[in-house]
Motif scaffolding. Structure first.
Motif, PDB file in Angstrom:
ATOM      1  N   LEU A 116       0.837  -1.201   0.000  1.00 53.43           N
ATOM      2  CA  LEU A 116       0.000   0.000   0.000  1.00 53.43           C
ATOM      3  C   LEU A 116       0.873   1.252   0.000  1.00 53.43           C
ATOM      4  O   LEU A 116       0.660   2.164  -0.801  1.00 53.43           O
ATOM      5  CB  LEU A 116      -0.943   0.011   1.207  1.00 53.43           C
ATOM      6  CG  LEU A 116      -1.850   1.229   1.239  1.00 53.43           C
ATOM      7  CD1 LEU A 116      -3.266   0.832   0.862  1.00 53.43           C
ATOM      8  CD2 LEU A 116      -1.844   1.866   2.603  1.00 53.43           C
ATOM      9  N   ALA A 117       1.866   1.303   0.873  1.00 57.33           N
ATOM     10  CA  ALA A 117       2.743   2.482   0.948  1.00 57.33           C
ATOM     11  C   ALA A 117       3.533   2.662  -0.347  1.00 57.33           C
ATOM     12  O   ALA A 117       3.663   3.784  -0.852  1.00 57.33           O
ATOM     13  CB  ALA A 117       3.695   2.344   2.137  1.00 57.33           C
ATOM     14  N   ASN A 118       4.054   1.567  -0.899  1.00 53.08           N
ATOM     15  CA  ASN A 118       4.821   1.652  -2.141  1.00 53.08           C
ATOM     16  C   ASN A 118       3.942   2.067  -3.320  1.00 53.08           C
ATOM     17  O   ASN A 118       4.371   2.846  -4.172  1.00 53.08           O
ATOM     18  CB  ASN A 118       5.506   0.319  -2.440  1.00 53.08           C
ATOM     19  CG  ASN A 118       6.622   0.017  -1.468  1.00 53.08           C
ATOM     20  OD1 ASN A 118       7.176   0.910  -0.829  1.00 53.08           O
ATOM     21  ND2 ASN A 118       6.953  -1.252  -1.328  1.00 53.08           N
ATOM     22  N   LEU A 119       2.710   1.554  -3.367  1.00 54.77           N
ATOM     23  CA  LEU A 119       1.799   1.930  -4.450  1.00 54.77           C
ATOM     24  C   LEU A 119       1.369   3.379  -4.319  1.00 54.77           C
ATOM     25  O   LEU A 119       1.262   4.094  -5.319  1.00 54.77           O
ATOM     26  CB  LEU A 119       0.582   0.998  -4.475  1.00 54.77           C
ATOM     27  CG  LEU A 119      -0.404   1.241  -5.616  1.00 54.77           C
ATOM     28  CD1 LEU A 119       0.278   1.118  -6.981  1.00 54.77           C
ATOM     29  CD2 LEU A 119      -1.571   0.272  -5.518  1.00 54.77           C
ATOM     30  N   ASP A 120       1.145   3.838  -3.101  1.00 54.73           N
ATOM     31  CA  ASP A 120       0.801   5.237  -2.861  1.00 54.73           C
ATOM     32  C   ASP A 120       1.874   6.143  -3.463  1.00 54.73           C
ATOM     33  O   ASP A 120       1.578   7.093  -4.195  1.00 54.73           O
ATOM     34  CB  ASP A 120       0.657   5.474  -1.358  1.00 54.73           C
ATOM     35  CG  ASP A 120       0.253   6.894  -1.005  1.00 54.73           C
ATOM     36  OD1 ASP A 120      -0.447   7.554  -1.809  1.00 54.73           O
ATOM     37  OD2 ASP A 120       0.630   7.352   0.091  1.00 54.73           O
ATOM     38  N   THR A 121       3.133   5.833  -3.225  1.00 58.30           N
ATOM     39  CA  THR A 121       4.247   6.610  -3.772  1.00 58.30           C
ATOM     40  C   THR A 121       4.308   6.474  -5.292  1.00 58.30           C
ATOM     41  O   THR A 121       4.476   7.470  -6.006  1.00 58.30           O
ATOM     42  CB  THR A 121       5.575   6.135  -3.147  1.00 58.30           C
ATOM     43  OG1 THR A 121       5.490   6.312  -1.731  1.00 58.30           O
ATOM     44  CG2 THR A 121       6.752   6.915  -3.704  1.00 58.30           C
ATOM     45  N   ALA A 122       4.178   5.252  -5.796  1.00 59.92           N
ATOM     46  CA  ALA A 122       4.285   5.007  -7.240  1.00 59.92           C
ATOM     47  C   ALA A 122       3.190   5.723  -8.031  1.00 59.92           C
ATOM     48  O   ALA A 122       3.449   6.230  -9.127  1.00 59.92           O
ATOM     49  CB  ALA A 122       4.236   3.507  -7.529  1.00 59.92           C
ATOM     50  N   LEU A 123       1.976   5.793  -7.499  1.00 57.05           N
ATOM     51  CA  LEU A 123       0.885   6.460  -8.221  1.00 57.05           C
ATOM     52  C   LEU A 123       1.109   7.961  -8.347  1.00 57.05           C
ATOM     53  O   LEU A 123       0.695   8.576  -9.322  1.00 57.05           O
ATOM     54  CB  LEU A 123      -0.460   6.190  -7.542  1.00 57.05           C
ATOM     55  CG  LEU A 123      -1.011   4.779  -7.697  1.00 57.05           C
ATOM     56  CD1 LEU A 123      -2.222   4.572  -6.789  1.00 57.05           C
ATOM     57  CD2 LEU A 123      -1.370   4.481  -9.141  1.00 57.05           C
ATOM     58  N   TRP A 124       1.783   8.567  -7.378  1.00 58.70           N
ATOM     59  CA  TRP A 124       2.068  10.001  -7.459  1.00 58.70           C
ATOM     60  C   TRP A 124       3.153  10.290  -8.491  1.00 58.70           C
ATOM     61  O   TRP A 124       3.237  11.391  -9.011  1.00 58.70           O
ATOM     62  CB  TRP A 124       2.501  10.560  -6.103  1.00 58.70           C
ATOM     63  CG  TRP A 124       1.369  10.729  -5.157  1.00 58.70           C
ATOM     64  CD1 TRP A 124       1.214  10.092  -3.969  1.00 58.70           C
ATOM     65  CD2 TRP A 124       0.228  11.566  -5.303  1.00 58.70           C
ATOM     66  NE1 TRP A 124       0.033  10.488  -3.376  1.00 58.70           N
ATOM     67  CE2 TRP A 124      -0.592  11.391  -4.166  1.00 58.70           C
ATOM     68  CE3 TRP A 124      -0.204  12.456  -6.289  1.00 58.70           C
ATOM     69  CZ2 TRP A 124      -1.797  12.069  -3.988  1.00 58.70           C
ATOM     70  CZ3 TRP A 124      -1.414  13.131  -6.108  1.00 58.70           C
ATOM     71  CH2 TRP A 124      -2.180  12.933  -4.968  1.00 58.70           C
TER      72      TRP A 124
END
Length: 165
Positions: free
Chosen positions: A45-53
């Motif tokens: 979740l944390a990695n995807l949050d960063t990747a989507l930005w």
């Protein structure tokens, strides 16, 4: 409900976050509906949050993370005005990330969990996703979980398709 299984190749699985971002952008381009990405792994979740930005240098995929508090009744919440109450307020971002389905959700679900989406629907008020995207990684555990989900959806009479990517 239409369920699409995406069976990932080794190369797509190695760039799992990139594939999720790509599939998210494709879903947003083809539909005006909201997209919920179900994630139970906090690191993912944390990695995807960063990747989507930071998906592309000149753009980003607007999203917001659902907190566990969003799944509780309003009586259980703090009254701090800085908290966002997604269950009772208008959803601001077209993409939601979380480990539960918000009440009254009727958009597209991208499921990264081991459980079928129906498990999440059973604990949420009036949620009826229009479409579900299931990701199957190229390992024995993920393949078996995918087969179990496929059988569960098949028994419910859903429209099933699969793609090898």
């Amino acid at each position: 409900m239409k369920i699409s299984f995406y069976v990932l190749s080794e190369s797509k699985a190695q760039d799992f976050l990139g594939f999720i971002c790509q599939l998210t952008q494709t879903a947003l381009n083809k539909s005006a509906q909201s997209l919920l990405i179900l994630i139970e792994d906090e690191t993912l979740l944390a990695n995807l949050d960063t990747a989507l930005w930071a998906q592309e240098p000149t753009s980003f995929i607007p999203h917001q993370c659902l907190s566990d508090n969003d799944n509780k009744s309003t009586d259980d919440r703090d009254t701090d005005d800085s908290n966002i109450n997604i269950a009772t307020s208008e959803v601001l971002a077209p993409v939601l990330l979380g480990n539960h389905m918000p009440a009254d959700f009727n958009g597209i679900v991208l499921n990264t969990t081991t459980r079928p989406v129906n498990d999440f629907m059973a604990t949420t008020n009036n949620s009826k996703p229009s479409r579900v995207l299931e990701l199957i990684q190229p390992d024995a555990t993920s393949t078996q979980e995918g087969r179990n989900k496929y059988k569960a959806y098949q028994q419910l009479g859903y429209d099933l398709t699969h793609f090898k990517v």
